[in-house]
Design a protein around this motif. Sequence first.
Motif, short mmCIF file in Angstrom:
data_model
loop_
_atom_site.label_atom_id
_atom_site.label_comp_id
_atom_site.label_asym_id
_atom_site.label_seq_id
_atom_site.Cartn_x
_atom_site.Cartn_y
_atom_site.Cartn_z
N MET A 136 0.75 -1.28 -0.03
CA MET A 136 -0.09 0.15 -0.02
C MET A 136 0.90 1.24 -0.03
N ALA A 137 1.99 1.34 0.64
CA ALA A 137 2.73 2.28 0.61
C ALA A 137 3.38 3.02 -0.54
N ILE A 143 1.23 6.67 -6.91
CA ILE A 143 0.10 7.54 -7.32
C ILE A 143 0.22 9.04 -7.17
N GLU A 144 0.66 9.41 -5.86
CA GLU A 144 1.11 10.99 -5.74
C GLU A 144 2.07 11.27 -6.58
N GLN A 145 3.06 10.46 -6.83
CA GLN A 145 4.18 11.09 -8.13
C GLN A 145 3.40 11.29 -9.23
N ARG A 146 2.73 10.18 -9.71
CA ARG A 146 1.99 10.34 -11.05
C ARG A 146 1.08 11.73 -11.15
#
Length: 391
Positions: A136-137, A143-146
């Motif tokens: 999950m981490a 996701i945050e990076q993209r």
Amino acid sequence: TFAAAVPPVASEFTMYRGMGAEKSNDYIVSSSTEKIEFVGQTFDGSRPLVTGCKYLIGVYDATTDSVTFRPAPYVRVTSSIKSLKDARGVADRDISTRLMQARTELGEAFGSKKRRAQIRAEERNKIDMDGVKSDMAVIGASIEQRASSMPSAQALKDAENVNRPVPRYNPETSVAAEIYDMEDVLPRSVAGHINIASLTASMDPEVYKSKVPSRSLFVKKKLEHLLSQSKPDPYQVRCVLYLSYLMRLNMTSNKQLANREACIKSLCCAPEVIDALFDKFAECVAGTVNPDGSPMYKKTPATENKLVCYMSVLMLSLNNWVLYPAELAGDLGIPGKKAEKFLASVGCKLETVTAAEVAAQTLNKRTASRSGKKAVLKGPIKFPKASLRGN
């Protein structure tokens, strides 16, 4: 009494009796089969299961042929499946998993061929939640990076506006005539090569038929109106002729585009006009040239949409910014709904009108017996939202 499953008749139970005077009447009995365990008791917490009555059991003595009644406790027996016994006290998800596993085992052992294939397919598609939780981490960081590199909604809107197949426009003005830049529709450098002298010198309709490549009813109507005036507006006449070039180009196949000289003859225009049309409404085919050494061009779906949008804007400008989709459909040979989509894509608002109005304003006979719509360009211009499906 048995709450659910009943053991075989010959089953043997082991009895346990409570210790001490207070629990001397408390009993627990147990038995088990290969898959099920049975446990019964005579008490519920600190109280007996039954109060206010007694149970007796009759014992038959065959030697004396007599029956003796003796007091017997009331025992409530519950059953549990041994394979699921370890699931007691764990989360419901684990119990469901065990039930699913048991069902799968039954299906594998006794199910049909189709059921076994279905079970194997379900196993292949099963998601390992424990594995997902451990990642999950990593997933969240990815996701945050993209997401941080994705364009904003405003940036996407700006890119969509830039890529629209329409002439340059002013999104702020509320005056219809100022919305589109007509210099982008018909540049002066191109208009200067459109010869209208032979048209304005003669008012005979038979003369311009040989000079106009398109058989458009809209072009015919506009030319007759302009040439009927004592002093026709030269720019308006050039716009109508340029529209006829665009309509003829719209009907020209890619095979015909390969012959530049034939296109010049077909469109009845100057070579400079053909070059401008090719540059704006066709794409150069890399690595190929015509016999005369000139680049070879072809139309693509994107350039064809652009061509129809430019034609729509030019027709609107010649008709006081009002156009009937039936008229566009009739001249281009396309369905009425598709003509409505093209007019909406250049910012027009569609309004319902009667068949009588359409027949009075157009030369299209197909619309004489049915109602239709008219497209009106109003400012500030608003374009329809992009669709995920094609037209």
